[in-house]
Design a protein around this motif. Structure first.
Motif, PDB file in Angstrom:
ATOM      1  N   SER A  20      43.358  25.882  27.783  1.00 44.61           N
ATOM      2  CA  SER A  20      44.469  25.788  28.716  1.00 44.61           C
ATOM      3  C   SER A  20      44.243  24.617  29.659  1.00 44.61           C
ATOM      4  CB  SER A  20      44.599  27.077  29.531  1.00 44.61           C
ATOM      5  OG  SER A  20      44.852  28.184  28.701  1.00 44.61           O
ATOM      6  N   CYS A  21      45.318  24.003  30.059  1.00 49.05           N
ATOM      7  CA  CYS A  21      45.269  22.904  31.022  1.00 49.05           C
ATOM      8  C   CYS A  21      46.325  23.182  32.071  1.00 49.05           C
ATOM      9  CB  CYS A  21      45.538  21.581  30.322  1.00 49.05           C
ATOM     10  SG  CYS A  21      45.647  20.155  31.429  1.00 49.05           S
ATOM     11  N   THR A  22      45.877  23.481  33.272  1.00 49.37           N
ATOM     12  CA  THR A  22      46.796  23.862  34.343  1.00 49.37           C
ATOM     13  C   THR A  22      46.826  22.789  35.420  1.00 49.37           C
ATOM     14  OG1 THR A  22      46.386  26.203  33.936  1.00 49.37           O
ATOM     15  CG2 THR A  22      47.327  25.610  36.069  1.00 49.37           C
ATOM     16  N   ASN A  23      48.033  22.498  35.867  1.00 48.83           N
ATOM     17  CA  ASN A  23      48.205  21.567  36.971  1.00 48.83           C
ATOM     18  C   ASN A  23      48.348  22.361  38.261  1.00 48.83           C
ATOM     19  OD1 ASN A  23      48.803  19.480  38.709  1.00 48.83           O
ATOM     20  ND2 ASN A  23      50.944  19.358  38.086  1.00 48.83           N
ATOM     21  N   SER A  24      47.323  22.288  39.062  1.00 46.43           N
ATOM     22  CA  SER A  24      47.377  23.029  40.329  1.00 46.43           C
ATOM     23  C   SER A  24      48.014  22.204  41.438  1.00 46.43           C
ATOM     24  CB  SER A  24      45.957  23.443  40.756  1.00 46.43           C
ATOM     25  OG  SER A  24      45.147  22.292  40.956  1.00 46.43           O
ATOM     26  N   THR A  27      54.438  20.582  40.091  1.00 41.82           N
ATOM     27  CA  THR A  27      55.193  20.705  38.858  1.00 41.82           C
ATOM     28  C   THR A  27      54.566  19.929  37.709  1.00 41.82           C
ATOM     29  OG1 THR A  27      57.360  20.455  37.851  1.00 41.82           O
ATOM     30  CG2 THR A  27      56.686  18.744  39.401  1.00 41.82           C
ATOM     31  N   PHE A  28      54.760  20.457  36.538  1.00 39.01           N
ATOM     32  CA  PHE A  28      54.184  19.883  35.321  1.00 39.01           C
ATOM     33  C   PHE A  28      55.269  19.447  34.363  1.00 39.01           C
ATOM     34  CE2 PHE A  28      50.520  18.894  33.204  1.00 39.01           C
ATOM     35  CZ  PHE A  28      50.195  19.637  32.070  1.00 39.01           C
ATOM     36  N   SER A  29      56.507  19.811  34.687  1.00 41.01           N
ATOM     37  CA  SER A  29      57.576  19.750  33.709  1.00 41.01           C
ATOM     38  C   SER A  29      57.992  18.340  33.331  1.00 41.01           C
ATOM     39  CB  SER A  29      58.791  20.517  34.226  1.00 41.01           C
ATOM     40  OG  SER A  29      59.247  19.943  35.438  1.00 41.01           O
ATOM     41  N   ILE A  69      49.390  22.129  19.788  1.00 40.72           N
ATOM     42  CA  ILE A  69      49.573  21.868  21.210  1.00 40.72           C
ATOM     43  C   ILE A  69      50.918  22.453  21.641  1.00 40.72           C
ATOM     44  CG2 ILE A  69      50.591  19.575  20.818  1.00 40.72           C
ATOM     45  CD1 ILE A  69      49.208  18.654  23.403  1.00 40.72           C
ATOM     46  N   SER A  70      50.937  23.034  22.823  1.00 36.73           N
ATOM     47  CA  SER A  70      52.172  23.622  23.333  1.00 36.73           C
ATOM     48  C   SER A  70      52.119  23.592  24.854  1.00 36.73           C
ATOM     49  CB  SER A  70      52.343  25.058  22.829  1.00 36.73           C
ATOM     50  OG  SER A  70      51.274  25.880  23.301  1.00 36.73           O
ATOM     51  N   ARG A  71      53.207  24.013  25.471  1.00 40.36           N
ATOM     52  CA  ARG A  71      53.235  24.029  26.923  1.00 40.36           C
ATOM     53  C   ARG A  71      54.173  25.101  27.421  1.00 40.36           C
ATOM     54  NH1 ARG A  71      54.363  18.395  28.633  1.00 40.36           N
ATOM     55  NH2 ARG A  71      54.453  19.287  30.725  1.00 40.36           N
ATOM     56  N   ASP A  72      53.909  25.561  28.634  1.00 42.48           N
ATOM     57  CA  ASP A  72      54.789  26.489  29.330  1.00 42.48           C
ATOM     58  C   ASP A  72      55.000  25.895  30.720  1.00 42.48           C
ATOM     59  OD1 ASP A  72      56.068  28.486  30.713  1.00 42.48           O
ATOM     60  OD2 ASP A  72      54.824  30.092  29.906  1.00 42.48           O
ATOM     61  N   THR A  77      51.355  24.784  32.692  1.00 43.73           N
ATOM     62  CA  THR A  77      50.191  24.865  31.825  1.00 43.73           C
ATOM     63  C   THR A  77      50.506  24.348  30.430  1.00 43.73           C
ATOM     64  OG1 THR A  77      49.320  26.770  33.038  1.00 43.73           O
ATOM     65  CG2 THR A  77      48.457  26.407  30.829  1.00 43.73           C
ATOM     66  N   ALA A  78      49.553  23.606  29.874  1.00 44.12           N
ATOM     67  CA  ALA A  78      49.603  23.196  28.480  1.00 44.12           C
ATOM     68  C   ALA A  78      48.460  23.880  27.748  1.00 44.12           C
ATOM     69  CB  ALA A  78      49.479  21.677  28.362  1.00 44.12           C
TER      70      ALA A  78
END
Length: 125
Positions: A20-24, A27-29, A69-72, A77-78
């Motif tokens: 998982s890769c989270t942007n704290s 926004t990540f979108s 690879i996917s993202r939410d 998070t990716a």
């Protein structure tokens, strides 16, 4: 943008892990996301990339058919789902993001301004 990769660990050959890769940092979108890895004694290499909207994916030949690879974007998070892992997949995996990445340069490390510290994946034979 502050990226943090997680989910690495030790697994036997043929096993699976999901990174998982989270942007704290917000926004990540609007950011394209890439995964890269660096094995011991080797240069960092491209693994997979995904456009900001998830419409286009790209994979290194060595992982095609095994990694997804996917993202939410609702979770900032990716993900990198890794199946049928092999000992040669052992590496530190880094996620990267940038809002200016396009499909023609998404394999290039220099296209990404933001990088996470990486998570270690070890695959035993």
């Amino acid at each position: 943008v502050q990226l943090q990769a997680s989910g690495g660990g030790f697994v036997r050959s043929g096993g699976s892990l999901r990174l998982s890769c989270t942007n704290s940092g917000g926004t990540f979108s609007t950011y394209a996301t890439g995964w890269f890895r660096q094995a011991p004694g080797k240069e960092r290499e491209f693994v997979a990339a995904l456009t900001w909207n998830g419409a286009v994916t790209d994979y290194a030949e060595s992982v095609k058919g095994r990694f997804t690879i996917s993202r939410d974007n609702t979770k900032n998070t990716a993900y990198l789902q890794m199946n049928s892992l092999r000992p040669e997949d052992t590496a530190v995996y880094h996620c990267a993001a940038d809002s200016s990445v396009i499909t023609s340069n998404q394999r290039s490390q220099s296209a990404y301004a933001y990088w996470g510290p990486g998570t270690l994946v070890t695959v035993s034979s």
